[in-house]
Motif scaffolding. Sequence first.
Motif, PDB file in Angstrom:
ATOM      1  N   GLY A 164      -0.672   8.474  17.230  1.00  0.00           N
ATOM      2  CA  GLY A 164      -1.643   7.464  17.625  1.00  0.00           C
ATOM      3  C   GLY A 164      -2.781   8.008  18.457  1.00  0.00           C
ATOM      4  N   GLY A 165      -2.666   9.249  18.892  1.00  0.00           N
ATOM      5  CA  GLY A 165      -3.698   9.860  19.713  1.00  0.00           C
ATOM      6  C   GLY A 165      -4.874  10.385  18.902  1.00  0.00           C
ATOM      7  N   SER A 166      -5.806  10.991  19.610  1.00  0.00           N
ATOM      8  CA  SER A 166      -7.038  11.476  18.985  1.00  0.00           C
ATOM      9  C   SER A 166      -7.355  12.898  19.429  1.00  0.00           C
ATOM     10  CB  SER A 166      -8.216  10.573  19.377  1.00  0.00           C
ATOM     11  OG  SER A 166      -8.027   9.257  18.928  1.00  0.00           O
ATOM     12  N   LEU A 167      -8.052  13.597  18.576  1.00  0.00           N
ATOM     13  CA  LEU A 167      -8.574  14.927  18.881  1.00  0.00           C
ATOM     14  C   LEU A 167      -9.901  15.091  18.168  1.00  0.00           C
ATOM     15  CD1 LEU A 167      -5.524  17.377  18.429  1.00  0.00           C
ATOM     16  CD2 LEU A 167      -6.707  16.881  20.578  1.00  0.00           C
ATOM     17  N   ARG A 222     -13.529  14.533  13.941  1.00  0.00           N
ATOM     18  CA  ARG A 222     -12.927  13.576  14.858  1.00  0.00           C
ATOM     19  C   ARG A 222     -11.707  12.986  14.161  1.00  0.00           C
ATOM     20  NH1 ARG A 222     -11.937  12.060  20.071  1.00  0.00           N
ATOM     21  NH2 ARG A 222     -11.519   9.810  20.171  1.00  0.00           N
ATOM     22  N   MET A 223     -10.564  13.094  14.807  1.00  0.00           N
ATOM     23  CA  MET A 223      -9.306  12.633  14.221  1.00  0.00           C
ATOM     24  C   MET A 223      -8.716  11.547  15.116  1.00  0.00           C
ATOM     25  SD  MET A 223      -7.692  16.267  12.988  1.00  0.00           S
ATOM     26  CE  MET A 223      -7.358  16.815  14.649  1.00  0.00           C
ATOM     27  N   ASN A 224      -8.602  10.351  14.585  1.00  0.00           N
ATOM     28  CA  ASN A 224      -8.034   9.215  15.314  1.00  0.00           C
ATOM     29  C   ASN A 224      -6.705   8.808  14.699  1.00  0.00           C
ATOM     30  OD1 ASN A 224     -10.333   8.944  17.043  1.00  0.00           O
ATOM     31  ND2 ASN A 224     -11.384   7.778  15.456  1.00  0.00           N
ATOM     32  N   ASN A 225      -5.932   8.064  15.478  1.00  0.00           N
ATOM     33  CA  ASN A 225      -4.655   7.536  14.995  1.00  0.00           C
ATOM     34  C   ASN A 225      -3.825   8.631  14.317  1.00  0.00           C
ATOM     35  OD1 ASN A 225      -2.660   5.654  14.450  1.00  0.00           O
ATOM     36  ND2 ASN A 225      -3.660   4.878  12.612  1.00  0.00           N
ATOM     37  N   ARG A 266      -1.018  11.202  13.093  1.00  0.00           N
ATOM     38  CA  ARG A 266       0.364  11.019  12.641  1.00  0.00           C
ATOM     39  C   ARG A 266       1.078  12.373  12.648  1.00  0.00           C
ATOM     40  NH1 ARG A 266      -1.586   7.940   7.105  1.00  0.00           N
ATOM     41  NH2 ARG A 266      -2.462   6.059   8.098  1.00  0.00           N
ATOM     42  N   PRO A 267       2.396  12.380  12.731  1.00  0.00           N
ATOM     43  CA  PRO A 267       3.108  13.666  12.690  1.00  0.00           C
ATOM     44  C   PRO A 267       2.777  14.495  11.455  1.00  0.00           C
ATOM     45  CG  PRO A 267       4.580  11.947  13.449  1.00  0.00           C
ATOM     46  CD  PRO A 267       3.298  11.258  13.051  1.00  0.00           C
ATOM     47  N   GLU A 268       2.520  13.834  10.334  1.00  0.00           N
ATOM     48  CA  GLU A 268       2.203  14.576   9.106  1.00  0.00           C
ATOM     49  C   GLU A 268       0.814  15.212   9.129  1.00  0.00           C
ATOM     50  OE1 GLU A 268       3.187  11.391   9.314  1.00  0.00           O
ATOM     51  OE2 GLU A 268       2.104  10.092   7.881  1.00  0.00           O
ATOM     52  N   ASP A 269       0.017  14.943  10.151  1.00  0.00           N
ATOM     53  CA  ASP A 269      -1.268  15.618  10.318  1.00  0.00           C
ATOM     54  C   ASP A 269      -1.111  16.983  10.974  1.00  0.00           C
ATOM     55  OD1 ASP A 269      -2.651  12.437  11.274  1.00  0.00           O
ATOM     56  OD2 ASP A 269      -2.802  13.422   9.310  1.00  0.00           O
ATOM     57  N   THR A 270       0.087  17.301  11.419  1.00  0.00           N
ATOM     58  CA  THR A 270       0.338  18.585  12.083  1.00  0.00           C
ATOM     59  C   THR A 270       0.021  19.753  11.172  1.00  0.00           C
ATOM     60  OG1 THR A 270       2.025  17.697  13.570  1.00  0.00           O
ATOM     61  CG2 THR A 270       2.167  20.041  13.059  1.00  0.00           C
ATOM     62  N   GLY A 271      -0.628  20.769  11.731  1.00  0.00           N
ATOM     63  CA  GLY A 271      -0.942  21.968  10.980  1.00  0.00           C
ATOM     64  C   GLY A 271      -2.024  22.777  11.664  1.00  0.00           C
ATOM     65  N   VAL A 272      -2.339  23.896  11.063  1.00  0.00           N
ATOM     66  CA  VAL A 272      -3.476  24.705  11.514  1.00  0.00           C
ATOM     67  C   VAL A 272      -4.696  24.246  10.715  1.00  0.00           C
ATOM     68  CG1 VAL A 272      -4.443  27.009  11.769  1.00  0.00           C
ATOM     69  CG2 VAL A 272      -1.977  26.653  12.036  1.00  0.00           C
ATOM     70  N   TYR A 273      -5.736  23.877  11.427  1.00  0.00           N
ATOM     71  CA  TYR A 273      -6.940  23.348  10.798  1.00  0.00           C
ATOM     72  C   TYR A 273      -8.019  24.428  10.718  1.00  0.00           C
ATOM     73  CZ  TYR A 273      -5.245  18.572  10.657  1.00  0.00           C
ATOM     74  OH  TYR A 273      -4.530  17.434  10.351  1.00  0.00           O
ATOM     75  N   TYR A 274      -8.535  24.605   9.515  1.00  0.00           N
ATOM     76  CA  TYR A 274      -9.606  25.555   9.244  1.00  0.00           C
ATOM     77  C   TYR A 274     -10.828  24.787   8.746  1.00  0.00           C
ATOM     78  CZ  TYR A 274      -5.672  28.840   8.989  1.00  0.00           C
ATOM     79  OH  TYR A 274      -4.539  29.583   9.260  1.00  0.00           O
ATOM     80  N   VAL A 309      -3.040  21.984  15.455  1.00  0.00           N
ATOM     81  CA  VAL A 309      -2.898  20.582  15.826  1.00  0.00           C
ATOM     82  C   VAL A 309      -1.426  20.212  15.667  1.00  0.00           C
ATOM     83  CG1 VAL A 309      -3.467  18.204  15.197  1.00  0.00           C
ATOM     84  CG2 VAL A 309      -5.248  19.967  15.169  1.00  0.00           C
ATOM     85  N   THR A 310      -0.832  19.718  16.723  1.00  0.00           N
ATOM     86  CA  THR A 310       0.558  19.295  16.683  1.00  0.00           C
ATOM     87  C   THR A 310       0.639  17.848  17.135  1.00  0.00           C
ATOM     88  OG1 THR A 310       1.319  21.535  17.197  1.00  0.00           O
ATOM     89  CG2 THR A 310       2.905  19.748  17.476  1.00  0.00           C
ATOM     90  N   VAL A 311       1.177  17.004  16.271  1.00  0.00           N
ATOM     91  CA  VAL A 311       1.322  15.585  16.580  1.00  0.00           C
ATOM     92  C   VAL A 311       2.812  15.300  16.726  1.00  0.00           C
ATOM     93  CG1 VAL A 311       0.762  13.225  15.914  1.00  0.00           C
ATOM     94  CG2 VAL A 311      -0.725  15.114  15.206  1.00  0.00           C
ATOM     95  N   SER A 312       3.218  15.018  17.936  1.00  0.00           N
ATOM     96  CA  SER A 312       4.642  14.848  18.201  1.00  0.00           C
ATOM     97  C   SER A 312       4.833  14.022  19.457  1.00  0.00           C
ATOM     98  CB  SER A 312       5.310  16.210  18.373  1.00  0.00           C
ATOM     99  OG  SER A 312       6.676  16.063  18.745  1.00  0.00           O
ATOM    100  N   SER A 313       5.889  13.236  19.462  1.00  0.00           N
ATOM    101  CA  SER A 313       6.224  12.471  20.653  1.00  0.00           C
ATOM    102  C   SER A 313       7.173  13.266  21.551  1.00  0.00           C
ATOM    103  CB  SER A 313       6.845  11.133  20.261  1.00  0.00           C
ATOM    104  OG  SER A 313       7.958  11.328  19.419  1.00  0.00           O
TER     105      SER A 313
END
Length: 115
Positions: free
Chosen positions: A15-18, A80-83, A85-93, A111-115
């Motif tokens: 649910g967070g943003s980066l 800009r990445m909003n909301n 999700r854990p499946e968005d986790t990865g190295v972004y190029y 980018v790591t999306v985790s609670s």
Amino acid sequence: QVQLVESGGGLVRPGGSLTLSCAVSGTSVKINGVGWYPQAPGKQRDLVAITVSGGADYAESVKGRFAVSRDDAKNTIYLRMNNLRPEDTGVYYCNTPAGRALGVWGQGTQVTVSS
């Protein structure tokens, strides 16, 4: 020589943003075809956003949550990445048509999306 330097990744709760940045040299970001490519662990690099005439196209998985922008003066492109999700986790190029043609990639940003 094309160089790409990604930054801005981190650990964020669902649910967070980066906002990711990609500073480009050796080619312009003021063109179509500048894209963002996440690579999840154990998977191939995907394309989730790419600049096109009048804006950007997005993969269905990120549509409505991610947005591309750029700063022409800095020759930098942003994601800009909003909301998130854990499946968005990865190295972004990021990459450009010139970079892809030369097989040049940056180091990416995690980018790591985790609670």
